[in-house]
Write an enzyme that holds these catalytic residues in place. Structure first.
Site: not given
Length: 362
Positions: A294, A296
């Site tokens: 991930d 983000r």
């Protein structure tokens, strides 16, 4: 007063250059020329071969693991560029789409020792430009002269490292009334980062009491799920269910962050989908592309909430990492509100992977 670009603006220019296939120069104690492999052309590759210095390919340790290349530098590997390399071979190092058809690309000789900060910055630059995280890095003797002669954007390594390791400040641009299906009392707030990156949005429903925990959804943009009704994920149903809950109680805040594909961008997300069609799960596909599980930065959500005057939330999420991030960023999570919707026969394996490997509470 100098009206030319500052370091942040040059960084934005460098991202745009890399996306168009134009190299950039990173200066410092060991200056280098950086070319993103995804957008590198055969003409520029030929020009690179004519340079006196020896180039290397900088890839992440995740991609190196797939290629069975030793990552002597920890988070990255530097692959020596063979003298007989072809354009297709170079592209295959960065792009895993044909890995199963041509699994043997070596033997790959990886460098060890010596400075790697510029190589690390090159990979981070490619990531921030939403490109495959792989670059051809070539040492330069007279970096300033080379950049001037070729009209190339020049970045200071120290400034680039500082800006890439920090999130850009967000500025409120505008807000306006936006009647929605779930509530006519809607407002849309637009936030723009100083570094020229994607804008992010906050949808505020009703007259929200800032002194009480507000029902909040931290939602990452998903073109395929939110707009096209994709059955490969649960994003669209989660978005609509969150808005419906907020409309039902008459208040809430939905943060819509432009971090498509867990922060790797739509094109790379589609590459991950293609790898999933080959039998890899979501996390494995990201790793083969050279990304982490991930990519983000959920701290953007806390920045927006603080700028809107919120300090406490009831967070609509199945992801404990979002709760941890909010708490660490100074936003109190009074309650985690489950949001388990959108399961179907097409995304059963995807949801299972989210639970098993990413810790989602499903």
């Amino acid at each position: 007063m100098n009206i030319g670009p500052d370091s942040v603006e040059r960084l934005a220019r460098a991202r745009a250059d890399l996306r168009m296939g134009v190299p950039v120069v990173i200066t410092g104690d060991h200056p280098v020329l950086v070319c993103a492999i995804e957008t590198l052309t055969t003409g520029r590759l030929t020009a690179l071969r004519d340079l006196p210095a020896t180039s290397v390919i900088a890839i992440t340790a995740r991609r190196a693991e797939t290629l069975k290349a030793p990552a002597y530098d920890g988070d990255l590997a530097r692959i020596a560029l063979p003298t007989d390399h072809t354009f297709a071979w170079l592209r295959s190092i960065a792009d895993p789409s044909a890995d199963l058809m041509t699994p043997l690309k070596g033997p790959l000789k990886c460098e060890r020792g010596g400075p790697v900060d510029a190589h690390r910055a090159a990979i981070q630059l490619a990531k921030s430009a939403r490109l495959l995280p792989a670059a051809v890095v070539t040492p330069l003797e007279n970096a300033a002269g080379f950049a001037k002669a070729n009209d190339l954007t020049t970045l200071s390594l120290a400034e680039t490292q500082a800006h890439l390791s920090e999130r850009s400040p967000l500025r409120a641009v505008v807000r306006a009334r936006l009647p929605l299906e779930v509530s006519e009392a809607g407002q849309l707030h637009v936030f723009r980062p100083d570094d020229g990156g994607e804008e992010h949005y906050a949808i505020e429903i009703g007259q929200v009491d800032r002194s009480q925990p507000v029902l909040t959804r931290l939602h990452s943009a998903c073109f395929t799920g939110d707009l096209m009704g994709s059955l490969k994920c649960d994003c669209g149903p989660q978005l609509r269910a969150a808005l419906t809950q907020m409309g039902a109680i008459g208040q809430g805040v939905l943060l819509y962050l432009n971090q498509e594909g867990r922060g790797i961008g739509l094109a790379n997300k589609m590459r991950a989908y293609s790898l999933q069609d080959q039998g890899f799960d979501t996390v494995e596909a990201n790793h083969r592309l050279g990304f982490e599980d991930d990519e983000r930065d959920f701290r953007l959500g806390s920045d927006i909430l603080k700028s809107l005057g919120f300090g406490s939330v009831r967070l609509l999420t199945n992801n404990p990492k979002k709760v941890e991030m909010m708490q660490a960023s100074g936003i109190t999570v009074a309650e985690r509100v489950p949001l388990v919707v959108g399961g179907n026969r097409h995304n059963t394996a995807y949801l299972a992977t989210k639970a098993r490997k990413s810790g989602h509470l499903l």
